[in-house]
Design a protein around this motif. Structure first.
Motif, PDB file in Angstrom:
ATOM      1  N   ASP A  39       0.902  -1.060  -0.071  1.00 12.42           N
ATOM      2  CA  ASP A  39       0.073  -0.114  -0.029  1.00 12.42           C
ATOM      3  C   ASP A  39       1.121   1.260  -0.119  1.00 12.42           C
ATOM      4  O   ASP A  39       2.077   1.063  -0.110  1.00 12.42           O
ATOM      5  CB  ASP A  39      -0.968  -0.177   0.983  1.00 12.42           C
ATOM      6  N   SER A  40       0.291   2.416   0.221  1.00  6.48           N
ATOM      7  CA  SER A  40       0.878   3.548   0.114  1.00  6.48           C
ATOM      8  C   SER A  40       1.113   4.195   1.394  1.00  6.48           C
ATOM      9  O   SER A  40       0.958   5.501   1.609  1.00  6.48           O
ATOM     10  CB  SER A  40       0.334   4.624  -0.785  1.00  6.48           C
ATOM     11  N   PRO A 125      -9.923   5.680   4.631  1.00  3.59           N
ATOM     12  CA  PRO A 125      -9.934   4.570   5.704  1.00  3.59           C
ATOM     13  C   PRO A 125      -8.773   4.696   6.640  1.00  3.59           C
ATOM     14  O   PRO A 125      -7.672   5.272   6.511  1.00  3.59           O
ATOM     15  CB  PRO A 125      -9.452   3.630   4.465  1.00  3.59           C
ATOM     16  N   THR A 126      -9.080   4.087   7.825  1.00  5.13           N
ATOM     17  CA  THR A 126      -8.060   4.038   9.003  1.00  5.13           C
ATOM     18  C   THR A 126      -7.444   2.819   8.531  1.00  5.13           C
ATOM     19  O   THR A 126      -7.813   2.063   7.783  1.00  5.13           O
ATOM     20  CB  THR A 126      -8.836   4.236  10.274  1.00  5.13           C
ATOM     21  N   ILE A 127      -6.408   2.677   9.362  1.00  2.00           N
ATOM     22  CA  ILE A 127      -5.766   1.403   9.291  1.00  2.00           C
ATOM     23  C   ILE A 127      -6.495   0.233   9.544  1.00  2.00           C
ATOM     24  O   ILE A 127      -6.223  -0.945   9.016  1.00  2.00           O
ATOM     25  CB  ILE A 127      -4.364   1.610  10.366  1.00  2.00           C
ATOM     26  N   ASN A 130     -11.083  -0.306   5.103  1.00  2.00           N
ATOM     27  CA  ASN A 130     -11.220  -1.078   3.928  1.00  2.00           C
ATOM     28  C   ASN A 130     -10.049  -0.991   3.234  1.00  2.00           C
ATOM     29  O   ASN A 130      -9.247   0.041   3.260  1.00  2.00           O
ATOM     30  CB  ASN A 130     -12.469  -0.896   3.185  1.00  2.00           C
ATOM     31  N   ASN A 131     -10.060  -1.690   2.233  1.00  2.00           N
ATOM     32  CA  ASN A 131      -8.625  -1.762   1.246  1.00  2.00           C
ATOM     33  C   ASN A 131      -9.117  -1.503  -0.174  1.00  2.00           C
ATOM     34  O   ASN A 131      -8.835  -2.020  -0.941  1.00  2.00           O
ATOM     35  CB  ASN A 131      -7.788  -2.933   1.500  1.00  2.00           C
ATOM     36  N   MET A 153     -10.444  -6.037   6.542  1.00  2.00           N
ATOM     37  CA  MET A 153     -11.110  -7.251   7.145  1.00  2.00           C
ATOM     38  C   MET A 153     -12.535  -7.266   6.949  1.00  2.00           C
ATOM     39  O   MET A 153     -13.028  -8.413   6.567  1.00  2.00           O
ATOM     40  CB  MET A 153     -10.749  -7.339   8.899  1.00  2.00           C
ATOM     41  N   ARG A 154     -13.165  -6.171   7.041  1.00  2.00           N
ATOM     42  CA  ARG A 154     -14.702  -6.271   6.680  1.00  2.00           C
ATOM     43  C   ARG A 154     -14.965  -6.887   5.325  1.00  2.00           C
ATOM     44  O   ARG A 154     -16.051  -7.354   4.721  1.00  2.00           O
ATOM     45  CB  ARG A 154     -15.267  -5.047   6.839  1.00  2.00           C
ATOM     46  N   ASN A 155     -14.102  -6.532   4.304  1.00  2.00           N
ATOM     47  CA  ASN A 155     -14.288  -6.979   2.648  1.00  2.00           C
ATOM     48  C   ASN A 155     -14.657  -8.338   2.686  1.00  2.00           C
ATOM     49  O   ASN A 155     -15.134  -8.874   1.834  1.00  2.00           O
ATOM     50  CB  ASN A 155     -12.951  -6.352   1.996  1.00  2.00           C
TER      51      ASN A 155
END
Length: 346
Positions: A39-40, A125-127, A130-131, A153-155
């Motif tokens: 990620d960034s 998004p926080t850490i 979602n991604n 994790m929710r994804n």
């Protein structure tokens, strides 16, 4: 008598086997959904003087979650051990991440030199979020950069949760006091590696109030300290900030004070815990980073953020000779479910 012993052994073996499977299942599921893509996270360093505020919003839910996960379950009852009595337990705490901890609102008026790039959402998004696609911000001097996604994790499972394994135990010393220790072995959730430990003192309060000695319940207090760390490796070879050997390290310290009440009814031991938690988290970028393809900086950022909360736990422990099984539910900033099995003597 032999028939009773055979029945007891059958029940103990059956429930011990089921408990081991139940304890391992969430960790296997969590491991199966690890994130491998980069990620960034490095992008936050391009925010200049706004890096501190952005990282606080991005990482603070994780600090609160680590503190909660380590402190929600220290003992499965208010009764302390007799001298040299002990317990040893393995289990896990499942933290359910509230939706408000998954995002933060980018209020550009709060930041000195940041603005949203065109057509970008204001909710980031926080850490623990979602991604989804990365969001692009623009800095007045450093130009446009992408900011990190969450663990996502929710994804995968429909509810954002983190399973935290632990091994803990306590031993009785003189004057109604237990020394308790807790260890969270290394595990991975998303692309973050976690590990932690803690120590506490559990003391019988009822002995100081003679009127309470006639009432058949246990009343005690506990103070505890823990530290837990989350880290992830960073690889970013484009943009204003680049690194090949970077690490984002989040190191959480927390103290808690808890009052415990419990009552034994046959083999069932019901308990309740009221607690207060105060902690702080250090967020640091470690390693070597190249800014604007010109300046090389080692360990460019380190900052502390504080958090505090209260919580209430309700649970029960099923006692067998030497063995026990326990489960509890905690209400707080993070909802928690805890389950464990262990050995207990005196």
């Amino acid at each position: 008598m032999s028939l009773y012993l055979e029945c007891y052994q059958l029940i103990a073996v059956k429930y011990s086997t089921l408990t081991i499977y139940f304890l391992l299942l969430p960790l296997l599921v969590q491991h199966a959904f690890e994130v491998t893509a980069q990620d960034s996270s490095v992008g936050y360093l391009a925010a200049g003087s706004d890096t501190r505020a952005l990282l606080q919003a991005y990482t603070q839910p994780l600090g609160e979650g680590l503190g909660a996960g380590m402190h929600y379950h220290w003992a499965s009852g208010a009764k302390v051990h007799k001298t040299l009595g002990f317990d040893l337990e393995i289990g896990y705490t499942t933290l359910f991440v509230p939706r408000e901890a998954e995002t933060f609102l980018l209020q550009t008026g709060r930041y000195r030199q940041l603005s949203l790039s065109a057509d970008q959402p204001t909710s980031l998004p926080t850490i623990l979020g979602n991604n989804a696609d990365e969001t692009q911000l623009s800095h007045a001097q450093n130009g446009a950069f992408n900011v990190a996604r969450g663990m996502g994790m929710r994804n995968w499972v429909g509810a954002s949760m983190v399973h935290m394994p632990f091994v803990q135990g306590g031993i009785g010393i003189a004057r109604g006091t237990d020394i308790r220790v807790k260890y969270m072995p290394s595990f991975k959730a998303g692309d973050i590696q976690f590990q932690g430990w803690g120590i506490g003192i559990h003391h019988d309060i009822k002995q100081y109030v003679p009127l309470l000695n006639e009432i058949p319940f246990n009343f005690s207090g506990l103070i505890a300290y823990n530290q837990a760390a989350g880290s992830k490796m960073l690889l970013h070879q484009e943009g204003f900030v680049q690194t090949e050997v970077g690490t984002l390290l989040m190191h959480n310290h927390a103290f808690s004070a808890q009052l415990m009440l419990s009552q034994q009814v046959f083999m069932l031991h019901a308990f309740a815990t009221l607690g207060y938690l105060h902690g702080w988290q250090n967020v640091a970028y470690e390693g070597t980073y190249i800014f604007n393809e010109a300046e090389t900086v080692s360990n460019p950022f380190s900052e502390n953020y504080h958090h505090a909360s209260s919580f209430l736990t309700l649970g029960a422990r099923w006692d067998l000779p030497l063995l026990y099984f326990q489960g509890s539910y905690t209400m707080g900033p993070f909802t928690g479910i805890n389950i464990g099995a262990g050995l207990r003597l005196r």
